[in-house]
Design an enzyme around this catalytic site. Structure first.
Site, PDB file in Angstrom:
ATOM      1  N   ARG A  43       0.817  -1.225   0.000  1.00 22.77           N
ATOM      2  CA  ARG A  43       0.000   0.000   0.000  1.00 22.77           C
ATOM      3  C   ARG A  43       0.849   1.272   0.000  1.00 22.77           C
ATOM      4  NH1 ARG A  43      -3.870  -2.502   1.932  1.00 22.77           N
ATOM      5  NH2 ARG A  43      -2.252  -3.518   3.126  1.00 22.77           N
ATOM      6  N   THR A  44       1.704   1.395   1.009  1.00 22.41           N
ATOM      7  CA  THR A  44       2.474   2.637   1.144  1.00 22.41           C
ATOM      8  C   THR A  44       3.425   2.794  -0.031  1.00 22.41           C
ATOM      9  OG1 THR A  44       2.309   2.423   3.527  1.00 22.41           O
ATOM     10  CG2 THR A  44       3.978   3.941   2.702  1.00 22.41           C
TER      11      THR A  44
ATOM     12  N   LYS B 252      25.829  -6.647   2.492  1.00 25.38           N
ATOM     13  CA  LYS B 252      27.299  -6.722   2.659  1.00 25.38           C
ATOM     14  C   LYS B 252      27.756  -5.972   3.897  1.00 25.38           C
ATOM     15  CE  LYS B 252      27.691  -6.383  -2.376  1.00 25.38           C
ATOM     16  NZ  LYS B 252      28.086  -5.481  -3.467  1.00 25.38           N
TER      17      LYS B 252
ATOM     18  N   ARG C 293      11.331   2.763   4.157  1.00 22.65           N
ATOM     19  CA  ARG C 293      10.719   2.037   5.288  1.00 22.65           C
ATOM     20  C   ARG C 293      11.771   1.105   5.870  1.00 22.65           C
ATOM     21  NH1 ARG C 293       4.959  -1.024   5.221  1.00 22.65           N
ATOM     22  NH2 ARG C 293       4.320   1.134   5.545  1.00 22.65           N
TER      23      ARG C 293
ATOM     24  N   HIS D 198       4.747   6.620  11.435  1.00 23.32           N
ATOM     25  CA  HIS D 198       4.329   6.460  10.037  1.00 23.32           C
ATOM     26  C   HIS D 198       3.593   7.746   9.655  1.00 23.32           C
ATOM     27  CE1 HIS D 198       3.134   4.763   6.345  1.00 23.32           C
ATOM     28  NE2 HIS D 198       2.646   3.610   6.731  1.00 23.32           N
TER      29      HIS D 198
HETATM   30  C1  NCD Z   1       0.478  -0.035   8.397  1.00 23.87           C
HETATM   31  C2  NCD Z   1       1.977  -0.018   8.646  1.00 23.87           C
HETATM   32  O1  NCD Z   1       2.755  -0.434   7.783  1.00 23.87           O
HETATM   33  O2  NCD Z   1       2.329   0.433   9.698  1.00 23.87           O
HETATM   34  N1  NCD Z   1       0.162  -0.298   7.065  1.00 23.87           N
HETATM   35  C3  NCD Z   1       0.172   0.758   6.197  1.00 23.87           C
HETATM   36  O3  NCD Z   1       1.166   1.364   5.934  1.00 23.87           O
HETATM   37  N2  NCD Z   1      -1.012   1.114   5.698  1.00 23.87           N
HETATM   38  C4  NCD Z   1      -0.267  -0.884   9.336  1.00 23.87           C
HETATM   39  C5  NCD Z   1       0.182  -2.281   9.574  1.00 23.87           C
HETATM   40  O4  NCD Z   1       1.143  -2.782   9.014  1.00 23.87           O
HETATM   41  O5  NCD Z   1      -0.493  -2.927  10.370  1.00 23.87           O
END
Ligand code: NCD
Length: 299
Positions: free
Chosen positions: A56-57, A86, A107, A135
């Site tokens: 999603r993100t 490495k 991420r 986030h």
């Molecule tokens: C969330 C995350 O990655 O923190 N998902 C997202 O980015 N929409 C929630 C989750 O992973 O539960």
């Protein structure tokens, strides 16, 4: 607003109320006149560097860049496919990849590592989730969803359920809510013992649902070292006991806390509103960061 953003998007607490409202105005313009935005970032490249799974993100950030006319280069499995394998540290990776692209979306499972290393990037870094910590872009799209539904012109009551300990989306959204007029309640598992102020036990949720405006649910973060053992699962009757104008939110992915019979409830906004809003908010954010290429001034 752009100066206040500084260079990077690292944490929800970097924003003021004005920053957020002006970002929402940009998101509204993009959403209502998408054809005006298709070429704004032509020639710009986004790099997505993910050390933790995401669809999603990652896709919504990439789609946002493509819809603004930019291009994307992507590494979805950076622990395996980058020099991290490495032994390269993130600061060195940032020093290198920021010479190729105009913006980075990152991420990582380790809390604060993105914040601590962003200074080594010569281009803006967007934190797409750092472990259980934060986030910020999810929090912005969540608040935008609330703003779009309720206008934020009266006090709203929000209840958080699920993994209050390890859900970074909850931590970041609470930081934004504190800038506005919200009564925040959090449901903790009924394990006995004490609960903090503004916490209720999960067994009290059904009696509270008729009073709340927003139910914000999360899954248990099994992959995190410290996660809660929430047992709450939303029932159909409970969902229907909520006010007609109330909303049920979830950052997704949902597991069994949110059964699919809730999906057709008119209060459910996770698939039809939050997901699409993520696109407008990320377009607004990326555009705001790259529009003047202000970061170049510091080089
Ligand atoms: C969330 C995350 O990655 O923190 N998902 C997202 O980015 N929409 C929630 C989750 O992973 O539960």
């Amino acid at each position: 607003m752009y100066d206040l953003f500084m260079k990077h998007i690292l944490s929800a607490d970097q924003f003021s109320k004005d920053d957020i409202l002006s970002l929402f105005r940009v998101a509204n313009r993009i959403r209502h006149f998408p054809e005006d935005w298709t070429d704004r970032l032509r020639g710009k490249i986004m790099g997505t560097l993910f050390y933790e799974p995401s669809l999603r993100t990652k896709w919504s950030s990439e789609t946002a860049m493509l819809k603004l006319g930019g291009q994307v280069i992507s590494e979805p499995n950076a622990f395996e496919n980058s020099s991290a394998k490495k032994g390269e540290v993130l600061s060195d990776t940032f020093r290198v990849v920021s010479k190729y692209v105009d913006i980075l979306v990152v991420r990582h499972p380790e809390p604060n590592i993105i914040q601590n290393n962003a200074k080594y990037s010569s281009v803006p870094v967007i934190n797409a989730g750092d472990g259980s910590n934060s986030h910020p872009t999810q929090a912005l799209l969540d608040l935008y969803t609330i703003y779009d539904h309720f206008s934020l012109d009266r006090k709203l009551k929000i209840l958080f359920t699920g993994d209050l300990v390890a859900s970074r989306t909850i931590h970041s959204l609470k930081q934004l809510l504190n800038l506005f007029d919200f009564e925040i309640l959090s449901a903790v598992p009924d394990l006995g013992g004490t609960k903090e102020e503004n916490c209720i036990f999960e067994s009290q949720i059904p009696s509270l649902l008729p009073e709340i405006d927003i139910l914000y649910m999360t899954r248990t973060q099994q992959e995190r070292p410290y996660h809660s053992n929430s047992l709450f699962m939303l029932g159909g009757k409970e969902a229907n006991s909520m006010k007609p104008k109330s909303i049920i939110m979830h950052p997704l992915p949902r597991i069994n806390e949110l059964p699919n019979y809730i999906d057709d409830n008119p209060r459910a906004v996770y698939f039809n509103k939050q997901v699409k809003n993520g696109l407008w908010i990320r377009m607004a954010l990326i555009y705001s960061l790259l529009k003047d290429d202000f970061y170049k001034k510091g080089l």
